[in-house]
Scaffold this motif. Structure first.
Motif, PDB file in Angstrom:
ATOM      1  N   LEU A 135       3.921  11.509  12.728  1.00  0.00           N
ATOM      2  CA  LEU A 135       4.051  10.394  11.977  1.00  0.00           C
ATOM      3  C   LEU A 135       3.810   8.836  12.524  1.00  0.00           C
ATOM      4  O   LEU A 135       3.513   8.067  12.669  1.00  0.00           O
ATOM      5  CB  LEU A 135       4.344  10.292  11.044  1.00  0.00           C
ATOM      6  CG  LEU A 135       4.326  10.797   9.994  1.00  0.00           C
ATOM      7  CD1 LEU A 135       4.954  11.126   8.844  1.00  0.00           C
ATOM      8  CD2 LEU A 135       3.016  10.981   9.569  1.00  0.00           C
ATOM      9  N   ASP A 136       4.941   9.307  13.624  1.00  0.00           N
ATOM     10  CA  ASP A 136       4.802   7.518  14.882  1.00  0.00           C
ATOM     11  C   ASP A 136       4.049   7.646  15.520  1.00  0.00           C
ATOM     12  O   ASP A 136       3.591   6.500  15.994  1.00  0.00           O
ATOM     13  CB  ASP A 136       6.533   8.449  16.309  1.00  0.00           C
ATOM     14  CG  ASP A 136       6.948   6.614  16.721  1.00  0.00           C
ATOM     15  OD1 ASP A 136       7.055   5.907  15.984  1.00  0.00           O
ATOM     16  OD2 ASP A 136       7.659   7.087  17.189  1.00  0.00           O
ATOM     17  N   MET A 137       3.056   8.371  15.657  1.00  0.00           N
ATOM     18  CA  MET A 137       1.977   8.328  16.694  1.00  0.00           C
ATOM     19  C   MET A 137       0.565   7.870  15.932  1.00  0.00           C
ATOM     20  O   MET A 137       0.353   7.023  16.739  1.00  0.00           O
ATOM     21  CB  MET A 137       1.369   9.691  17.433  1.00  0.00           C
ATOM     22  CG  MET A 137       2.380  10.774  18.123  1.00  0.00           C
ATOM     23  SD  MET A 137       2.280  12.180  18.697  1.00  0.00           S
ATOM     24  CE  MET A 137       0.814  12.425  19.852  1.00  0.00           C
ATOM     25  N   CYS A 138       1.007   8.099  14.651  1.00  0.00           N
ATOM     26  CA  CYS A 138      -0.205   7.573  13.884  1.00  0.00           C
ATOM     27  C   CYS A 138       0.079   6.122  14.065  1.00  0.00           C
ATOM     28  O   CYS A 138      -0.469   4.836  13.462  1.00  0.00           O
ATOM     29  CB  CYS A 138      -0.170   8.250  12.335  1.00  0.00           C
ATOM     30  SG  CYS A 138      -1.182   9.684  12.743  1.00  0.00           S
ATOM     31  N   ALA A 194       1.489   8.921   3.985  1.00  0.00           N
ATOM     32  CA  ALA A 194       1.859   8.261   4.561  1.00  0.00           C
ATOM     33  C   ALA A 194       0.973   8.109   5.383  1.00  0.00           C
ATOM     34  O   ALA A 194       0.984   7.094   5.632  1.00  0.00           O
ATOM     35  CB  ALA A 194       2.970   9.110   5.477  1.00  0.00           C
ATOM     36  N   LEU A 195       0.212   9.457   5.727  1.00  0.00           N
ATOM     37  CA  LEU A 195      -1.146   9.110   6.609  1.00  0.00           C
ATOM     38  C   LEU A 195      -2.175   8.278   5.798  1.00  0.00           C
ATOM     39  O   LEU A 195      -3.120   7.783   6.189  1.00  0.00           O
ATOM     40  CB  LEU A 195      -1.614  10.692   6.733  1.00  0.00           C
ATOM     41  CG  LEU A 195      -0.563  11.378   7.528  1.00  0.00           C
ATOM     42  CD1 LEU A 195      -1.590  13.148   7.821  1.00  0.00           C
ATOM     43  CD2 LEU A 195      -0.503  10.653   9.665  1.00  0.00           C
ATOM     44  N   ALA A 196      -2.433   8.687   4.370  1.00  0.00           N
ATOM     45  CA  ALA A 196      -3.319   7.988   3.565  1.00  0.00           C
ATOM     46  C   ALA A 196      -3.529   6.388   3.432  1.00  0.00           C
ATOM     47  O   ALA A 196      -4.143   6.189   3.492  1.00  0.00           O
ATOM     48  CB  ALA A 196      -3.089   8.758   2.420  1.00  0.00           C
ATOM     49  N   ILE A 227       0.988  -1.317  -0.438  1.00  0.00           N
ATOM     50  CA  ILE A 227       0.125  -0.034  -0.032  1.00  0.00           C
ATOM     51  C   ILE A 227       0.903   1.314   0.158  1.00  0.00           C
ATOM     52  O   ILE A 227       1.026   2.428  -0.650  1.00  0.00           O
ATOM     53  CB  ILE A 227      -0.548  -0.339   0.756  1.00  0.00           C
ATOM     54  CG1 ILE A 227      -1.942  -1.289   1.301  1.00  0.00           C
ATOM     55  CG2 ILE A 227      -1.412   1.460   1.541  1.00  0.00           C
ATOM     56  CD1 ILE A 227      -2.953  -1.463   2.021  1.00  0.00           C
ATOM     57  N   GLY A 228       1.564   1.198   0.634  1.00  0.00           N
ATOM     58  CA  GLY A 228       2.509   2.523   1.222  1.00  0.00           C
ATOM     59  C   GLY A 228       3.595   2.819  -0.398  1.00  0.00           C
ATOM     60  O   GLY A 228       3.326   3.562  -0.770  1.00  0.00           O
ATOM     61  N   GLU A 239       8.093   3.003   6.812  1.00  0.00           N
ATOM     62  CA  GLU A 239       9.300   2.976   6.525  1.00  0.00           C
ATOM     63  C   GLU A 239       9.614   2.775   4.693  1.00  0.00           C
ATOM     64  O   GLU A 239      10.461   3.020   3.997  1.00  0.00           O
ATOM     65  CB  GLU A 239      10.210   1.531   6.380  1.00  0.00           C
ATOM     66  CG  GLU A 239      10.663   1.697   7.992  1.00  0.00           C
ATOM     67  CD  GLU A 239      11.123   0.520   9.154  1.00  0.00           C
ATOM     68  OE1 GLU A 239      10.601  -0.674   8.633  1.00  0.00           O
ATOM     69  OE2 GLU A 239      11.456   0.760   9.833  1.00  0.00           O
ATOM     70  N   GLY A 240       8.486   1.490   3.972  1.00  0.00           N
ATOM     71  CA  GLY A 240       8.667   1.907   1.964  1.00  0.00           C
ATOM     72  C   GLY A 240       8.224   3.269   2.017  1.00  0.00           C
ATOM     73  O   GLY A 240       8.913   3.527   0.701  1.00  0.00           O
ATOM     74  N   VAL A 241       7.479   3.853   2.891  1.00  0.00           N
ATOM     75  CA  VAL A 241       7.161   5.265   1.822  1.00  0.00           C
ATOM     76  C   VAL A 241       8.212   6.383   2.147  1.00  0.00           C
ATOM     77  O   VAL A 241       8.828   7.015   1.303  1.00  0.00           O
ATOM     78  CB  VAL A 241       5.840   5.935   2.948  1.00  0.00           C
ATOM     79  CG1 VAL A 241       5.327   7.553   2.691  1.00  0.00           C
ATOM     80  CG2 VAL A 241       4.578   5.050   2.739  1.00  0.00           C
ATOM     81  N   VAL A 242       8.788   6.153   3.310  1.00  0.00           N
ATOM     82  CA  VAL A 242      10.304   6.994   3.351  1.00  0.00           C
ATOM     83  C   VAL A 242      11.136   6.293   1.995  1.00  0.00           C
ATOM     84  O   VAL A 242      11.793   7.756   1.901  1.00  0.00           O
ATOM     85  CB  VAL A 242      11.163   7.088   4.717  1.00  0.00           C
ATOM     86  CG1 VAL A 242      11.922   7.711   5.384  1.00  0.00           C
ATOM     87  CG2 VAL A 242       9.756   7.794   6.007  1.00  0.00           C
ATOM     88  N   ILE A 243      11.475   5.241   1.810  1.00  0.00           N
ATOM     89  CA  ILE A 243      12.767   4.809   1.977  1.00  0.00           C
ATOM     90  C   ILE A 243      12.525   5.385  -0.118  1.00  0.00           C
ATOM     91  O   ILE A 243      13.191   5.878  -0.325  1.00  0.00           O
ATOM     92  CB  ILE A 243      13.017   3.696   1.547  1.00  0.00           C
ATOM     93  CG1 ILE A 243      13.600   2.968   2.963  1.00  0.00           C
ATOM     94  CG2 ILE A 243      13.969   2.703   0.487  1.00  0.00           C
ATOM     95  CD1 ILE A 243      13.031   1.500   3.694  1.00  0.00           C
ATOM     96  N   LEU A 244      11.067   5.218  -0.936  1.00  0.00           N
ATOM     97  CA  LEU A 244      10.823   5.270  -1.514  1.00  0.00           C
ATOM     98  C   LEU A 244      10.663   6.551  -1.920  1.00  0.00           C
ATOM     99  O   LEU A 244      11.078   7.278  -3.462  1.00  0.00           O
ATOM    100  CB  LEU A 244       9.431   4.958  -2.455  1.00  0.00           C
ATOM    101  CG  LEU A 244       9.448   4.084  -4.108  1.00  0.00           C
ATOM    102  CD1 LEU A 244      10.688   4.020  -4.336  1.00  0.00           C
ATOM    103  CD2 LEU A 244       7.972   3.676  -3.838  1.00  0.00           C
TER     104      LEU A 244
END
Length: 454
Positions: free
Chosen positions: A425-428, A272-274, A127-128, A356-361
């Motif tokens: 984002l850590d909280m989410c 990331a939130l989505a 998904i990410g 992590e996937g979202v951040v990396i890409l």
């Protein structure tokens, strides 16, 4: 690692984080605003209305202060984390496998728990990665800005290009010939094989062997637990200066790049939130319905657990509340609830894997590092393993992300571009992690009760 005491509490260090989320937000805001003002001042001295009041701030002086004072302060924060990446990754993954040794006692139930964990983690990462591909927030920057970023982080065009290795060689390199060589070269790209991924596979092998050897490895496990605790303490120290570090890093980025970086960063936040919302409101309800559970009742029963997870940003700190809700509000079997939730506090972190996937890409897009399908599959494996080995405490994912970035040719220091958003984002994502644990426990309990009635 975490266990459940007779009183239902966790033996993990259950505490509120020493760093308050407001500090990170303030650091982000101050660094962003001041950086933008300095950027406007240096690039529009003839038209910017504040320029006459700061005539002494010439572009040369701004660059000197940014490069020799502000940015090094921010890099102290990053170096504190980077220096424990290797010991933290190795000890966390070995201990994660050791913690699963009791899974044999649950037989088919334990295997189903592993299956759900891998399935949910794979779904979250896909998904990410899919959302980042579709919306491409990292592509929103101009080529000139990307070139400045590449120059600043000393990344060349050959970095991140697809490897010329064949598929068979890539798979063979998952098993390292020399684990120490892979570890030494994991962060600077000089590894002979697959670097960080090979080290992760080696850690999993060591964990499996440790479980099979038995009680003779108790001393070794104790050493790893000590190494893990030490590594996390250093990360905790780093996070104490996170507001200052994030503010300095954000100031340096904005002072150099200005508004060109604002749109991509907020695009990253939205994606990331989505992704976290899709995992929570799409994947989990679908799994519950397949098991005959009404999602509305489930989410109503765990709403206070989700609030606790959001407030503490720690799966471990939320564990006592989650156990109480599972047994009292959801009516789950204590054996299933305690096993799944205790192991899941560190071993099933779907929200972290997605993030992590979202951040990396995203950072690959920002740095102009193009990944082949095979490399993206490697990123997916990276993220799933990192989700298993990430500590269930605030900021536990940062070292893992830096390790993965190093493995694909993106400077680990590049994470400084998004760290200002990490605390929120850590909280989410902690909410997603804990909800995933409870979803697995609920599904396994439903399956177990059906088996008993047959």
């Amino acid at each position: 690692m975490s266990e459940v005491r007779n009183d239902g509490m966790s033996t993990s260090e259950v505490r509120r984080p020493s760093h308050h989320p407001a500090g990170m937000a303030i650091g982000l805001a101050v660094g962003l605003v001041l950086g933008l003002l300095v950027n406007l001042l240096s690039k529009n001295r003839d038209t910017f209305w504040l320029a006459p009041f700061f005539g002494w701030l010439t572009p040369g002086r701004i660059e000197w202060v940014t490069g020799h004072v502000v940015e090094p302060i921010g890099k102290v924060f990053l170096r504190l984390i980077l220096c424990v990446v290797l010991p933290l990754v190795f000890s966390a993954l070995v201990l994660a496998v050791v913690e699963l040794k009791d899974i044999r006692k649950l037989g088919a139930l334990g295997l189903r728990a592993i299956g759900f964990t891998l399935l949910f983690s794979a779904c979250s990462v896909m998904i990410g990665l899919g959302l980042v591909h579709v919306f491409g927030p990292g592509y929103a920057i101009s080529e000139q800005t990307r070139a400045e970023i590449q120059s600043h982080y000393r990344i060349s065009e050959r970095d991140g290009r697809p490897s010329s290795k064949s598929l068979s060689q890539v798979l063979l390199d998952l098993i390292p010939e020399n684990p120490l060589q892979e570890a030494v070269g994991a962060l600077d790209g000089s590894a002979k094989g697959n670097g960080m991924l090979a080290l992760m596979v080696f850690a999993l092998l060591v964990g499996c062997a440790t479980v099979n050897v038995g009680s003779r490895t108790d001393g070794f496990v104790g050493v790893l637990e000590g190494l893990f605790a030490i590594s996390m303490k250093i990360v905790d120290w780093a996070m104490r200066i996170a507001p200052l570090g994030v503010g300095c890093l954000m100031f340096a980025a904005m002072a150099r790049l200005g508004m060109d970086l604002v749109v991509p960063l907020f695009g990253f936040l939205a994606v990331a939130l989505a992704g976290l919302a899709v995992q929570t409101l799409g994947v989990y309800p679908a799994a519950l319905r397949l098991c005959g559970i009404r999602p509305g009742r489930f989410f109503g029963a765990i709403r206070h657990v989700m609030l606790t997870a959001f407030g503490t940003s720690s799966s471990n700190a939320t564990l006592p509340t989650a156990l109480r809700a599972a047994e009292e509000d959801l009516g789950l079997s204590p054996q299933i609830a305690r096993f799944v939730l205790t192991v899941g506090a560190t071993g099933n972190q779907n929200g972290t894997a997605l993030y992590e996937g979202v951040v990396i890409l995203f950072l690959c897009q920002v740095f102009g590092v193009h990944l082949t399908l095979l490399q993206q599959a490697s990123v997916m494996v990276f993220a799933i393993l990192a989700g298993v080995g990430t500590a269930g405490v605030p900021a536990g994912s940062i070292p893992m992300i830096m390790a993965i970035l190093a493995g694909i040719g993106v400077p680990p220091e590049g994470i400084g571009l998004i760290l200002g958003f990490d605390r929120f984002l850590d909280m989410c994502r902690t909410v997603v992690n804990v909800t995933g644990d409870l979803t697995i426990a609920q599904c396994l309990d439903a399956w177990h009760k059906k088996q008993q009635t047959r």
